[in-house]
Design a protein around this motif. Structure first.
Motif, PDB file in Angstrom:
ATOM      1  N   ASP A 160       3.707  28.520  17.893  1.00  0.00           N
ATOM      2  CA  ASP A 160       3.352  27.160  18.321  1.00  0.00           C
ATOM      3  C   ASP A 160       4.350  26.622  19.339  1.00  0.00           C
ATOM      4  O   ASP A 160       3.973  25.882  20.258  1.00  0.00           O
ATOM      5  CB  ASP A 160       3.268  26.226  17.111  1.00  0.00           C
ATOM      6  CG  ASP A 160       2.055  26.532  16.231  1.00  0.00           C
ATOM      7  OD1 ASP A 160       1.165  27.266  16.684  1.00  0.00           O
ATOM      8  OD2 ASP A 160       2.004  26.034  15.094  1.00  0.00           O
ATOM      9  N   MET A 161       5.622  26.997  19.205  1.00  0.00           N
ATOM     10  CA  MET A 161       6.620  26.538  20.173  1.00  0.00           C
ATOM     11  C   MET A 161       6.377  27.160  21.543  1.00  0.00           C
ATOM     12  O   MET A 161       6.510  26.493  22.571  1.00  0.00           O
ATOM     13  CB  MET A 161       8.040  26.860  19.687  1.00  0.00           C
ATOM     14  CG  MET A 161       8.526  25.874  18.631  1.00  0.00           C
ATOM     15  SD  MET A 161      10.184  26.247  17.996  1.00  0.00           S
ATOM     16  CE  MET A 161      11.194  25.528  19.295  1.00  0.00           C
ATOM     17  N   SER A 193       3.483  25.436  23.007  1.00  0.00           N
ATOM     18  CA  SER A 193       3.903  24.088  23.409  1.00  0.00           C
ATOM     19  C   SER A 193       4.490  24.126  24.821  1.00  0.00           C
ATOM     20  O   SER A 193       4.171  23.284  25.663  1.00  0.00           O
ATOM     21  CB  SER A 193       4.954  23.549  22.433  1.00  0.00           C
ATOM     22  OG  SER A 193       4.392  23.353  21.155  1.00  0.00           O
ATOM     23  N   MET A 230       1.621  24.926  27.380  1.00  0.00           N
ATOM     24  CA  MET A 230       0.726  23.786  27.622  1.00  0.00           C
ATOM     25  C   MET A 230       1.373  22.716  28.468  1.00  0.00           C
ATOM     26  O   MET A 230       0.687  21.942  29.127  1.00  0.00           O
ATOM     27  CB  MET A 230       0.341  23.141  26.282  1.00  0.00           C
ATOM     28  CG  MET A 230      -0.648  23.919  25.481  1.00  0.00           C
ATOM     29  SD  MET A 230      -1.234  22.957  24.065  1.00  0.00           S
ATOM     30  CE  MET A 230       0.245  22.798  23.069  1.00  0.00           C
ATOM     31  N   THR A 231       2.706  22.640  28.400  1.00  0.00           N
ATOM     32  CA  THR A 231       3.413  21.554  29.081  1.00  0.00           C
ATOM     33  C   THR A 231       4.114  22.039  30.352  1.00  0.00           C
ATOM     34  O   THR A 231       4.962  21.339  30.891  1.00  0.00           O
ATOM     35  CB  THR A 231       4.425  20.884  28.128  1.00  0.00           C
ATOM     36  OG1 THR A 231       5.339  21.882  27.636  1.00  0.00           O
ATOM     37  CG2 THR A 231       3.720  20.253  26.932  1.00  0.00           C
TER      38      THR A 231
END
Lengths: 329, 329
Positions: free
Chosen positions: B240-241, B244, B247-248
């Motif tokens: 998930d990191m 993250s 996505m950013t």
């Protein structure tokens, strides 16, 4: 003592730069500033009257008496008001939302904004907008943003005194529309208050907070200049950054459902491939707020309804400030 | 000159602590260390022969001649090998994958590991495992991890010399199984090489990197102690990191599809509500690697196949090191 029965309305708001995590969980002083738009058409209508005969505060939401934690949170604000006004009467609070709970729109912002306005006036106080914003903040951080009208910034501040929201542009400044794609009406498992308290457990929260002044400036400028492309990029980035923190908290908070991602990916494609001015932002839930221009709102709403997993679409324009609608004194 | 035709095989690997972003994009020195497991049953089989008669390097993948960028990337590794061996002949490289491309399993790791092993041997070199790992790394960072066997850690290192991978436990240490839920066979839009290069544009990457030593230690310890609960939490957090950060980034990389989230949310529920030992990890694509214990693999595979959006499930156990299977000299 100069108390009365006062009715106020306040709108919920949708944050473009999100509030997530507190420096002070009791005072609800946020880790970072935030920017939002009030949502016209949707509102909480709250009547407060302090009554010598009441043994306890009473709370009635949508015709049902509420006790326990819900009442405690309201009494906490009423206690602050009583302290400011130096009164001791208990109050009757009657409140109604014209939008369904679980519709992807948090009612706590409009609820505590309306409570702050109606409650303080009913207690005989004449609070300024910043004072009302600070008072609403104590009930729910995002409620501070439902006090001023239109496009609103909640400055992070350094203390209780300077952590309040103000309008950066009136509602009619830019004809933005929020098309809320409802993909799940189920109640979220983890509420925002608990979520805020675990934000520091994410290894990404400090970086998200440190970068916030940059995002706030880009978003503020995009709103003031009505630059939709700049607005869309920063709004999606900020939403994804908040969910990055949520997903990587302990315990992990995963609010997105497959249908949320379906809407998010679709919106991004419409904008990238077809130049449709639309972008997404997602709060602490599964429903997706799709922000677009009024001129394109009918197309966006129609397309959202065509996505199989979208159950309903709510449409809201930019709304005004929290206001008193009835004062019986 | 002591050259020959050498055939090597190497397995792809699935990273539990992910590699994302380089300190040096040319040398492929990573921003953070990573941990992975080789995938048995899946492999790339590559034969390299240096031939005086060849005017150019030739590359044949799955029976088809490849030119352009694909060949250039192979010639870059062959050039390093020629430099080390002080030879000048061009090479014929014939390579085959026994797993479909677009199956959610990157072939670059096994491809460059097999190329490093076969190519260096065909050039007459006898490289150590760390030297082979460093050589494979130059073609694809994650290929450094497909050189040693079983459970592998790629230490971040400080230079080309000490950035290589080594085994932390053999394949039979812990009977983990990777059930790859294929939700999309379409080719990803943004490849890993390009993705790595934009990782620094994410406001979250520095925090992800700074926290990596902590995650590596937890993951390493969980593997050595066969502690599935600790393993599951850190593997999902790390995946998930990475997403993250993706996505950013600018441009934003969104690899998850609705079906990916469907699998991820299901796996988390199985573990949380039913104590099924399973966790997810997702690479730069939409397919979801579900890691479980061998004893539960049939249940997990069956459940994954019951999810409507899952097209197929590949099952792989822990695999061995890259090895020479044929040496014609």
């Amino acid at each position: 003592m100069n108390t009365s029965s006062v009715t106020a309305i306040a709108h919920p708001n949708i944050a473009f730069i999100k509030y997530w995590g507190n420096r002070d969980n009791i005072l609800r002083l946020p880790m970072n500033g935030s920017i939002s738009m009030n949502l016209d058409g949707l509102c909480t209508r709250t009547t407060v009257s302090f009554q010598p005969s009441l043994p306890f505060d009473e709370l009635i939401i949508n015709g049902r008496e509420v006790t326990g934690a819900g009442l405690d949170r309201v009494s906490y604000i009423l206690d602050i008001i009583r302290g400011m006004a130096n009164i001791h009467d208990r109050a009757e609070v009657i409140t109604e939302n014209n939008f369904p709970s679980g519709a992807g729109i948090a009612s706590s912002a409009s609820a505590f904004a309306a409570l702050a306005v109606a409650g303080s006036k009913a207690a005989g106080l004449n609070l300024s907008e910043p004072e009302l914003s600070r008072l609403a903040r104590r009930g729910s951080g995002s409620a501070s943003r439902s006090i001023p009208g239109g496009f609103v910034e909640w400055q992070v501040g350094t203390t209780d005194e300077d952590s309040f929201a103000f309008s950066i542009a009136p509602a009619d400044h830019w004809k933005l529309v929020d098309c809320v794609a409802i993909v799940s009406a189920s109640h979220k498992k983890t509420g925002s208050t608990e979520g805020h308290s675990i934000a520091p457990t994410s290894p990404l929260q400090a970086a998200r907070v440190a970068d916030a002044p940059r995002r706030l400036e880009i978003c503020r400028k995009a709103i003031l200049e009505k630059d939709f492309d700049a607005f869309a990029s920063i709004v999606e980035l900020d939403s994804d950054m908040m969910h990055s923190v949520m997903m990587t908290s302990t315990p992990a908070l995963h609010y997105w459902k497959p249908a949320s991602l379906d809407v998010m990916n679709s919106v991004r494609m419409w904008r990238t491939n077809e130049s449709i001015p639309a972008c997404y932002t997602v709060d602490a839930g599964a429903n997706v707020h799709v922000i677009t221009l009024e001129s394109e709102a009918h197309i966006v709403e129609k397309r959202l309804r065509e996505i199989k997993s979208v159950e309903d679409v709510l449409v809201a324009h930019a709304g005004g400030p929290a206001t008193i609608v009835k004062n019986s004194d």
